[in-house]
Design a protein around this motif. Structure first.
Motif, PDB file in Angstrom:
ATOM      1  N   ALA A  76      47.111  88.066   0.509  1.00 41.44           N
ATOM      2  CA  ALA A  76      45.559  88.601   0.357  1.00 41.44           C
ATOM      3  C   ALA A  76      44.684  88.955   1.704  1.00 41.44           C
ATOM      4  O   ALA A  76      43.493  89.275   1.299  1.00 41.44           O
ATOM      5  N   GLY A  77      45.399  88.919   2.789  1.00 47.27           N
ATOM      6  CA  GLY A  77      44.795  89.322   3.969  1.00 47.27           C
ATOM      7  C   GLY A  77      43.783  88.160   4.672  1.00 47.27           C
ATOM      8  O   GLY A  77      43.292  88.530   5.518  1.00 47.27           O
ATOM      9  N   ASN A  78      44.118  86.974   4.173  1.00 46.66           N
ATOM     10  CA  ASN A  78      43.484  85.938   4.911  1.00 46.66           C
ATOM     11  C   ASN A  78      44.289  85.539   5.918  1.00 46.66           C
ATOM     12  O   ASN A  78      45.543  85.523   6.172  1.00 46.66           O
ATOM     13  N   GLN A  79      43.773  85.246   7.291  1.00 47.36           N
ATOM     14  CA  GLN A  79      44.235  84.747   8.308  1.00 47.36           C
ATOM     15  C   GLN A  79      44.242  83.185   8.113  1.00 47.36           C
ATOM     16  O   GLN A  79      43.184  82.531   8.032  1.00 47.36           O
ATOM     17  N   CYS A  80      45.637  82.675   8.467  1.00 46.49           N
ATOM     18  CA  CYS A  80      46.039  81.230   8.025  1.00 46.49           C
ATOM     19  C   CYS A  80      46.467  80.544   9.132  1.00 46.49           C
ATOM     20  O   CYS A  80      47.376  81.283   9.742  1.00 46.49           O
ATOM     21  N   ALA A  81      46.414  79.285   9.289  1.00 48.71           N
ATOM     22  CA  ALA A  81      46.919  78.660  10.342  1.00 48.71           C
ATOM     23  C   ALA A  81      47.334  77.135   9.792  1.00 48.71           C
ATOM     24  O   ALA A  81      46.359  76.530   8.850  1.00 48.71           O
ATOM     25  N   ARG A  82      48.521  76.374  10.226  1.00 48.46           N
ATOM     26  CA  ARG A  82      48.607  75.146   9.659  1.00 48.46           C
ATOM     27  C   ARG A  82      49.010  74.109  10.827  1.00 48.46           C
ATOM     28  O   ARG A  82      49.832  74.587  11.884  1.00 48.46           O
ATOM     29  N   LEU A  83      48.715  72.841  10.737  1.00 43.51           N
ATOM     30  CA  LEU A  83      49.381  71.807  11.668  1.00 43.51           C
ATOM     31  C   LEU A  83      49.666  70.872  10.731  1.00 43.51           C
ATOM     32  O   LEU A  83      49.145  70.249   9.747  1.00 43.51           O
ATOM     33  N   ASP A  84      51.022  70.576  10.758  1.00 38.43           N
ATOM     34  CA  ASP A  84      51.565  69.731  10.012  1.00 38.43           C
ATOM     35  C   ASP A  84      51.442  68.197  10.205  1.00 38.43           C
ATOM     36  O   ASP A  84      50.889  67.914  11.301  1.00 38.43           O
ATOM     37  N   GLY A  85      51.617  67.468   8.987  1.00 37.75           N
ATOM     38  CA  GLY A  85      51.546  65.937   9.015  1.00 37.75           C
ATOM     39  C   GLY A  85      52.630  65.357   9.689  1.00 37.75           C
ATOM     40  O   GLY A  85      53.465  65.743  10.298  1.00 37.75           O
ATOM     41  N   HIS A  86      52.946  64.164   9.152  1.00 37.74           N
ATOM     42  CA  HIS A  86      54.001  63.206   9.753  1.00 37.74           C
ATOM     43  C   HIS A  86      55.410  63.917   9.186  1.00 37.74           C
ATOM     44  O   HIS A  86      56.451  63.402   9.925  1.00 37.74           O
ATOM     45  N   ARG A  87      55.492  64.561   8.325  1.00 35.76           N
ATOM     46  CA  ARG A  87      56.522  65.461   7.915  1.00 35.76           C
ATOM     47  C   ARG A  87      56.206  66.682   7.300  1.00 35.76           C
ATOM     48  O   ARG A  87      55.008  66.923   6.720  1.00 35.76           O
ATOM     49  N   GLN A  88      57.114  67.717   7.169  1.00 38.74           N
ATOM     50  CA  GLN A  88      56.788  68.811   6.460  1.00 38.74           C
ATOM     51  C   GLN A  88      56.705  68.707   4.998  1.00 38.74           C
ATOM     52  O   GLN A  88      57.236  67.796   4.287  1.00 38.74           O
ATOM     53  N   GLY A  89      55.874  69.559   4.502  1.00 38.33           N
ATOM     54  CA  GLY A  89      55.777  69.653   2.886  1.00 38.33           C
ATOM     55  C   GLY A  89      54.871  68.948   2.289  1.00 38.33           C
ATOM     56  O   GLY A  89      54.508  68.697   1.272  1.00 38.33           O
ATOM     57  N   LEU A  90      54.026  68.080   3.084  1.00 38.47           N
ATOM     58  CA  LEU A  90      52.685  67.464   2.844  1.00 38.47           C
ATOM     59  C   LEU A  90      51.509  68.319   2.304  1.00 38.47           C
ATOM     60  O   LEU A  90      51.461  69.578   2.805  1.00 38.47           O
ATOM     61  N   PRO A  91      50.762  67.854   1.377  1.00 35.96           N
ATOM     62  CA  PRO A  91      49.726  68.566   0.936  1.00 35.96           C
ATOM     63  C   PRO A  91      48.670  68.694   2.271  1.00 35.96           C
ATOM     64  O   PRO A  91      48.829  67.957   3.053  1.00 35.96           O
ATOM     65  N   ALA A  92      47.724  69.767   2.179  1.00 39.01           N
ATOM     66  CA  ALA A  92      47.004  69.950   3.113  1.00 39.01           C
ATOM     67  C   ALA A  92      45.512  69.934   2.791  1.00 39.01           C
ATOM     68  O   ALA A  92      44.963  70.055   1.775  1.00 39.01           O
ATOM     69  N   LEU A  93      44.668  69.410   4.054  1.00 38.45           N
ATOM     70  CA  LEU A  93      43.387  69.633   3.892  1.00 38.45           C
ATOM     71  C   LEU A  93      42.769  70.795   4.364  1.00 38.45           C
ATOM     72  O   LEU A  93      43.416  71.198   5.733  1.00 38.45           O
ATOM     73  N   LEU A  94      42.026  71.540   3.730  1.00 42.19           N
ATOM     74  CA  LEU A  94      41.864  73.073   4.301  1.00 42.19           C
ATOM     75  C   LEU A  94      40.392  72.859   4.667  1.00 42.19           C
ATOM     76  O   LEU A  94      39.444  72.281   4.293  1.00 42.19           O
TER      77      LEU A  94
END
Length: 454
Positions: A76-94
């Motif tokens: 949708a043209g939103n700029q996004c970034a992610r910092l993973d938790g203790h393992r990949q695939g965890l749900p995220a706090l936005l």
């Protein structure tokens, strides 16, 4: 121009640069993004899917990567970034807000919230080891909250919330460009917009920092506040039709659309305000009006005007709309006019969850050197709409308001102080860390497979 690092608060405590360094960087970044504008002479306008939108996404993406985050632009043209938790695939706090603006805007509405969120994520990336992060942390910069270009608000956040309406593809901007064609010109695939949506399993919550867009905090001489709820809004395009005629036409033969529209506007104000001493919790705004044929010596034959109707509770707002319709119908019958209306936008009121209100309040208190029995942070109801409204459809939400001088917003005079921004960064960081502790104790389940992928 190389990205400037944000100093983690833990480093400042250990004797590094002062905590205000982060706020100074945020203020400088707001100034830089303000230069990406479609207007001359230092005025700001940055709309969805424009070259200026692409430019601020790219620059913000640079800062996100410098902060140690994985970045992508969603469908949708939103700029996004992610910092993973203790393992990949965890749900995220936005943590999120928006980068688009109204015409002749200020430089902080939305933009400040994105950059505060990024400052917090950068601090946490530097000071909280991945093994101690019970959930992922994401920063989102939404591309369209204001609705300036296509007239429908929250396009970026509604895509993420999974509430995209396919009818929007035929919306046109002032130049006749459809939303569908604008997607193609921006390099996006309209058929892929559904892939921007998140599911409840992929999320644990949403927090947004935003300038107040009102005078409550400024008049109380307080820097920060807790948002309790966001007004539900409905927007309408209203048309009053009569008969154009010479200005010498006798009163009895006139069918003056502008006189009828004027009566309608006053009825809207009267109904929304309610009787003296009995506040309705409603706000109604007629901000756009066009008269045809628009000549000094011709009775107006047609008037088009907008209505933005907002309320803390949807039922009161909707009851007011019924009253407005009845008043306009009565006016049109009495004056021999025709009145029609079309709803162009609807959003339900959104209420911040008890959990999110609690962590925001605790975060604010953590920035204060107050006595234990000091007054709780102020709680505010927001008449202005925010991206949090859209995300409420998919996860629990919370908002932090930052004082804005005089309550002025959607105007070049929009202003915040560096000291208030510093406290907002500290407060939002404390709120995130508080949530980390809660999620760790609750053992939040893993989200959808692959939810950490761009």
């Amino acid at each position: 121009m190389s990205p400037e690092p944000i100093t983690p608060r833990s480093s400042a405590i250990a004797g590094g640069p002062p905590a205000s360094t982060a706020a100074s960087v945020v203020m400088n970044r707001c100034d830089e993004l303000a230069t990406h504008s479609a207007l001359p002479d230092g005025l700001i306008e940055r709309v969805y899917l424009s070259p200026q939108h692409a430019a601020v996404n790219a620059r913000t993406g640079q800062w996100m990567r410098a902060a140690g985050l994985t970045t992508w632009q969603d469908p949708a043209g939103n700029q996004c970034a992610r910092l993973d938790g203790h393992r990949q695939g965890l749900p995220a706090l936005l943590l999120a807000s928006h980068l688009d603006t109204v015409p002749s805007a200020g430089r902080y509405d939305g933009i400040l919230g994105v950059l505060i969120a990024l400052a917090v994520a950068e601090r946490i990336a530097a000071s909280v080891p991945a093994a101690d992060r019970p959930v992922a942390l994401e920063v989102l910069a939404f591309g369209d909250e204001e609705g300036t270009r296509f007239g429908t608000t929250l396009l970026g956040s509604r895509a993420v919330a999974g509430t995209w309406d396919p009818n929007w593809w035929t919306l046109e901007d002032a130049d006749g460009v459809t939303l569908h064609d604008a997607y193609l010109a921006f390099g996006l695939d309209p058929a892929a917009v559904g892939a921007a949506a998140r599911t409840p399993a992929e999320l644990v919550g949403y927090l947004e920092a935003h300038i107040e867009q009102g005078p409550v905090l400024d008049e109380a001489e307080l820097p920060l506040g807790v948002v309790t709820s966001i007004a539900g809004a409905r927007r309408f395009q209203i048309v009053v039709e009569g008969a154009a005629g010479h200005s010498g036409t006798p009163w009895a033969r006139r069918r003056d659309a502008l006189a009828g529209a004027s009566e309608a506007v006053l009825a809207i104000e009267r109904i929304a305000r309610g009787d003296a001493g009995h506040p309705t919790g409603l706000i109604a705004t007629v901000g756009h009006l066009v008269v045809f044929p628009d000549a000094v010596n011709v009775i107006a034959g047609r008037v088009e005007f907008s209505l933005d109707l907002r309320g803390e509770f949807d039922d009161a707002r909707d009851t007011a709309w019924l009253g407005i319709k009845a008043a306009m119908t009565a006016m049109s019958e009495r004056r021999g006019l025709q009145v029609t209306w079309e709803q162009t936008h609807s959003a339900s009121a959104a209420h911040c969850s008890e959990r999110m209100r609690g962590v925001v309040a605790a975060g604010i208190r953590s920035t204060e050197s107050a006595e234990p029995d000091a007054a709780a942070p102020p709680e505010l109801f927001s008449m202005a709409g925010h991206d949090a409204m859209a995300l409420a459809a998919v996860t629990e939400i919370g908002m932090l308001f930052v004082r804005c001088a005089g309550g002025v917003s959607h105007h070049p005079d929009e202003s915040v102080t560096e000291a208030d921004v510093a406290r907002a960064i500290d407060a939002l960081e404390a709120a995130v860390l508080d949530l980390f502790e809660q999620y760790r104790a609750e053992a939040v389940p893993v989200g959808a497979e692959g939810s950490d992928s761009p």
